[in-house]
Design a protein around this motif. Sequence first.
Motif, PDB file in Angstrom:
ATOM      1  N   TYR A 113       0.832  -1.207   0.000  1.00 41.04           N
ATOM      2  CA  TYR A 113       0.000   0.000   0.000  1.00 41.04           C
ATOM      3  C   TYR A 113       0.868   1.260   0.000  1.00 41.04           C
ATOM      4  CZ  TYR A 113      -3.219   3.612   1.664  1.00 41.04           C
ATOM      5  OH  TYR A 113      -3.951   4.773   1.793  1.00 41.04           O
ATOM      6  N   TYR A 116       2.577   1.733  -3.378  1.00 45.68           N
ATOM      7  CA  TYR A 116       1.577   2.107  -4.400  1.00 45.68           C
ATOM      8  C   TYR A 116       1.212   3.583  -4.278  1.00 45.68           C
ATOM      9  CZ  TYR A 116      -2.813   2.143  -7.022  1.00 45.68           C
ATOM     10  OH  TYR A 116      -3.815   2.440  -7.909  1.00 45.68           O
ATOM     11  N   GLU A 117       0.994   4.040  -3.038  1.00 48.28           N
ATOM     12  CA  GLU A 117       0.599   5.428  -2.814  1.00 48.28           C
ATOM     13  C   GLU A 117       1.743   6.395  -3.106  1.00 48.28           C
ATOM     14  OE1 GLU A 117      -2.511   6.667  -2.001  1.00 48.28           O
ATOM     15  OE2 GLU A 117      -3.105   4.612  -2.498  1.00 48.28           O
ATOM     16  N   LYS A 120       2.327   7.641  -6.584  1.00 48.67           N
ATOM     17  CA  LYS A 120       1.409   8.649  -7.126  1.00 48.67           C
ATOM     18  C   LYS A 120       2.017  10.048  -7.114  1.00 48.67           C
ATOM     19  CE  LYS A 120      -2.848   6.249  -5.664  1.00 48.67           C
ATOM     20  NZ  LYS A 120      -4.063   6.349  -4.801  1.00 48.67           N
ATOM     21  N   TYR A 142      10.961   3.327   0.188  1.00 45.83           N
ATOM     22  CA  TYR A 142       9.843   3.654  -0.713  1.00 45.83           C
ATOM     23  C   TYR A 142      10.160   4.738  -1.744  1.00 45.83           C
ATOM     24  CZ  TYR A 142       7.620   0.823   2.825  1.00 45.83           C
ATOM     25  OH  TYR A 142       7.323  -0.216   3.681  1.00 45.83           O
ATOM     26  N   ARG A 229      -0.264   4.157   7.719  1.00 49.61           N
ATOM     27  CA  ARG A 229      -1.222   4.581   6.681  1.00 49.61           C
ATOM     28  C   ARG A 229      -1.488   6.086   6.784  1.00 49.61           C
ATOM     29  NH1 ARG A 229      -4.376   0.389   4.021  1.00 49.61           N
ATOM     30  NH2 ARG A 229      -5.886   2.026   3.533  1.00 49.61           N
ATOM     31  N   THR A 232       1.510   7.994   5.423  1.00 49.65           N
ATOM     32  CA  THR A 232       1.576   7.862   3.965  1.00 49.65           C
ATOM     33  C   THR A 232       0.509   8.700   3.282  1.00 49.65           C
ATOM     34  OG1 THR A 232       2.492   5.621   4.151  1.00 49.65           O
ATOM     35  CG2 THR A 232       1.462   6.207   2.053  1.00 49.65           C
ATOM     36  N   ASP A 233      -0.727   8.610   3.763  1.00 47.09           N
ATOM     37  CA  ASP A 233      -1.820   9.382   3.166  1.00 47.09           C
ATOM     38  C   ASP A 233      -1.560  10.882   3.275  1.00 47.09           C
ATOM     39  OD1 ASP A 233      -3.036   6.962   2.647  1.00 47.09           O
ATOM     40  OD2 ASP A 233      -4.464   7.094   4.309  1.00 47.09           O
ATOM     41  N   VAL A 236       1.325  11.839   0.752  1.00 43.48           N
ATOM     42  CA  VAL A 236       0.886  11.778  -0.648  1.00 43.48           C
ATOM     43  C   VAL A 236      -0.094  12.912  -0.961  1.00 43.48           C
ATOM     44  CG1 VAL A 236      -0.389  10.385  -2.333  1.00 43.48           C
ATOM     45  CG2 VAL A 236       1.289   9.291  -0.832  1.00 43.48           C
ATOM     46  N   ARG A 237      -1.005  13.168  -0.047  1.00 42.37           N
ATOM     47  CA  ARG A 237      -1.997  14.242  -0.263  1.00 42.37           C
ATOM     48  C   ARG A 237      -1.309  15.600  -0.438  1.00 42.37           C
ATOM     49  NH1 ARG A 237      -5.222  12.628   3.427  1.00 42.37           N
ATOM     50  NH2 ARG A 237      -4.272  13.825   5.116  1.00 42.37           N
ATOM     51  N   LYS A 240       1.377  15.299  -3.828  1.00 45.26           N
ATOM     52  CA  LYS A 240       0.834  14.881  -5.133  1.00 45.26           C
ATOM     53  C   LYS A 240       0.332  16.081  -5.939  1.00 45.26           C
ATOM     54  CE  LYS A 240      -3.056  12.546  -5.407  1.00 45.26           C
ATOM     55  NZ  LYS A 240      -4.077  11.490  -5.391  1.00 45.26           N
TER      56      LYS A 240
END
Length: 240
Positions: A113, A116-117, A120, A142, A229, A232-233, A236-237, A240
Amino acid sequence: HLYKATQGDVKTLDSADMIFYNGVHLEGKMTGIFEMMSKDKPTIAVTEAFKENQLRKVSASEHDPHVWFDVKLWIVAAEAVEKELIANDPDHEAEFRENYEEYALQLEELDKYVQYEINKIPKDQRVLVTAHDAFGYYGQSYGLDVRGLQGINTLSEYGSKDVTDMRNYLVKNKIKAIFIESSVPRKAIEAVIQGAGKQGHNVEIGGELFSDAMGEKGTEEGTYIGMVRHNTDTIVRALK
């Protein structure tokens, strides 16, 4: 890194059947207490199971202790816990093995996960800037360039040159977001942001990351998987 055990902490540790801790000098002043406890009960640093080449070296004599930010390494740590539990309580071997296998599968999914994130994020924006250098394993595993204003230890001080150098780096590379940490004062990061603003480059706080602590008990971030998580979120937010 700075925590000093209270009498209540020592009493809690004394009442335990076994003690697991991170190791690699993360616990600072508590290491002596663990050494004392090891005379009476199994007291295990989970990173003792790691190979030398799995640890990130930050100086000739020092390794980065923040190993849990590489989920693959935390599977190794979980296996070390499983083996020690079986060795000290063989009557429950089947249960320990089943629980480890189930949790290892969850961690393997988490590892996928995270990658993958992170993929992005545009490659030129995969730069993670935080208050102290806690995310080296995360970046190494990562694919992020990680930069901390302070070193791996929150004991280390930052100076005006550190702030200036970080500001110049952000402006030159057009980095749009940097991150505060739940366990580190935000003053240093705010100084960097203000400095970049004076240079005409707008940098935002991308969010709060959990570095040397998880979230509150009872929240998603209060678990290891939920914490990873969340980080990571958040990263990425913002990038990105």
